[in-house]
Write an enzyme that holds these catalytic residues in place. Structure first.
Site, short mmCIF file in Angstrom:
data_model
loop_
_atom_site.label_atom_id
_atom_site.label_comp_id
_atom_site.label_asym_id
_atom_site.label_seq_id
_atom_site.Cartn_x
_atom_site.Cartn_y
_atom_site.Cartn_z
CB SER A 205 -0.95 0.00 1.21
OG SER A 205 -1.79 -1.13 1.18
CG HIS A 250 -2.03 3.68 3.49
ND1 HIS A 250 -3.39 3.39 3.54
CD2 HIS A 250 -1.41 2.49 3.34
CE1 HIS A 250 -3.57 2.09 3.42
NE2 HIS A 250 -2.37 1.52 3.31
#
Length: 299
Positions: A205, A250
């Site tokens: 991610s 993230h």
């Protein structure tokens, strides 16, 4: 040529004229040479449009075979390839292969390579983690996924295909893989700094959020509609902070992707490589400093 096409006294709000058809206004520019081109002159490229001269690898008024440095290039200066999604396919294949190994070997494999600051593992009989010198975990964690949650890898791989493929075509292979790795490592560094030392983290991610950030910069650079990518980012950020997700990876990846992506698509042609790869090196230095600081805290 561009000066001739746009040099006449014009209203500040009017559009420039096509460099090949001075009587036609246009809001589109060649993604390589940035000269204004009208619909008749547009040649569809992997990203945006190019003028006929750039497609042929020549400059106006030039004769003879194109020189080596006039080969078709992406908007970031990368080489145009026959398969513009090759690295994206390889990355997806690598992630899936590692996931299959996780399913076959079990948690012992995952625990050896996921991102964790410092923790005692009874099965290994020792303290493991990045703080113990296992810096490889910051890279290997980018290719691991939760083996008990098939949606984790499915969503990441779909995102990688949807976002990564077009971005690879726009940047070129070398710049694309550099962006991917730099974003992923930046996400790992921020996770290492802010997450609990015994909290494991894994997943692609961070790198994928870096691709999101760079895509937003590219869309802005090409004057495309920003609303779809912004909506997608907002949705992903909502999920990021909904709990159970390493938000640090993230955010770290997103910031690194925006910074690196900006350098990739806005660097002036005469200093393109220096600015692009220099920015990547600077982001890696920041990640290294964060890693050193956190290691000092834990040891």
């Amino acid at each position: 040529m561009e000066d001739q096409a746009t040099g006449s006294a014009r209203d500040a709000h009017s559009l420039p004229m096509c460099y090949r058809h001075p009587d036609r206004e246009t809001g589109v520019r060649c993604t390589r040479c940035e000269r204004p081109i009208c619909p008749e002159c547009m040649v569809s490229a992997s990203v945006g449009f190019q003028c006929p001269e750039c497609v042929r690898g020549t400059t106006p008024g030039a004769s003879g075979p194109p020189a080596a440095d006039t080969r078709p290039r992406t908007i970031a200066g990368g080489t145009v390839t026959a398969d513009p999604r090759l690295l994206t396919k390889i990355l997806i294949g690598l992630n899936i292969a590692v996931f299959l190994v996780q399913l076959s070997v079990g948690d012992s494999f995952t625990d050896r390579f996921d991102l964790i600051g410092q923790a005692f593992f009874p099965q290994f009989g020792d303290i493991e983690g990045v703080a113990q010198g296992q810096y490889y975990r910051m890279l290997t964690a980018m290719f691991l996924h939760d083996s008990s949650n098939y949606m984790h890898i499915a969503f990441n791989m779909l995102s990688l295909w949807w976002i990564g493929g077009p971005l690879e075509a726009a940047l070129g292979r070398a710049r694309y893989i550099t962006l991917y790795l730099v974003s992923g490592l930046a996400g790992s560094a921020l996770t290492y700094l802010l997450a609990a030392q015994n909290q494991p983290s894994l997943g692609a991610s961070g790198a994928i959020f870096g691709l999101f950030g760079a895509t937003a910069v590219l869309i802005r650079r090409l004057n495309y509609d920003m609303r779809p990518i912004i909506a997608l980012l907002v949705i992903n950020l909502i999920f990021t902070f909904s709990g159970g997700i390493a938000w640090q990876a993230h955010i770290g990846g997103l910031v690194a992707g925006v910074v690196t992506g900006y350098a990739m698509v806005h660097a002036p042609r005469e200093r393109r490589n220096l600015i692009q790869y220099g920015t990547c090196a600077l982001v890696l230095v920041v990640a290294l400093v964060i890693t050193v600081v956190r290691t000092a805290q834990l040891t």
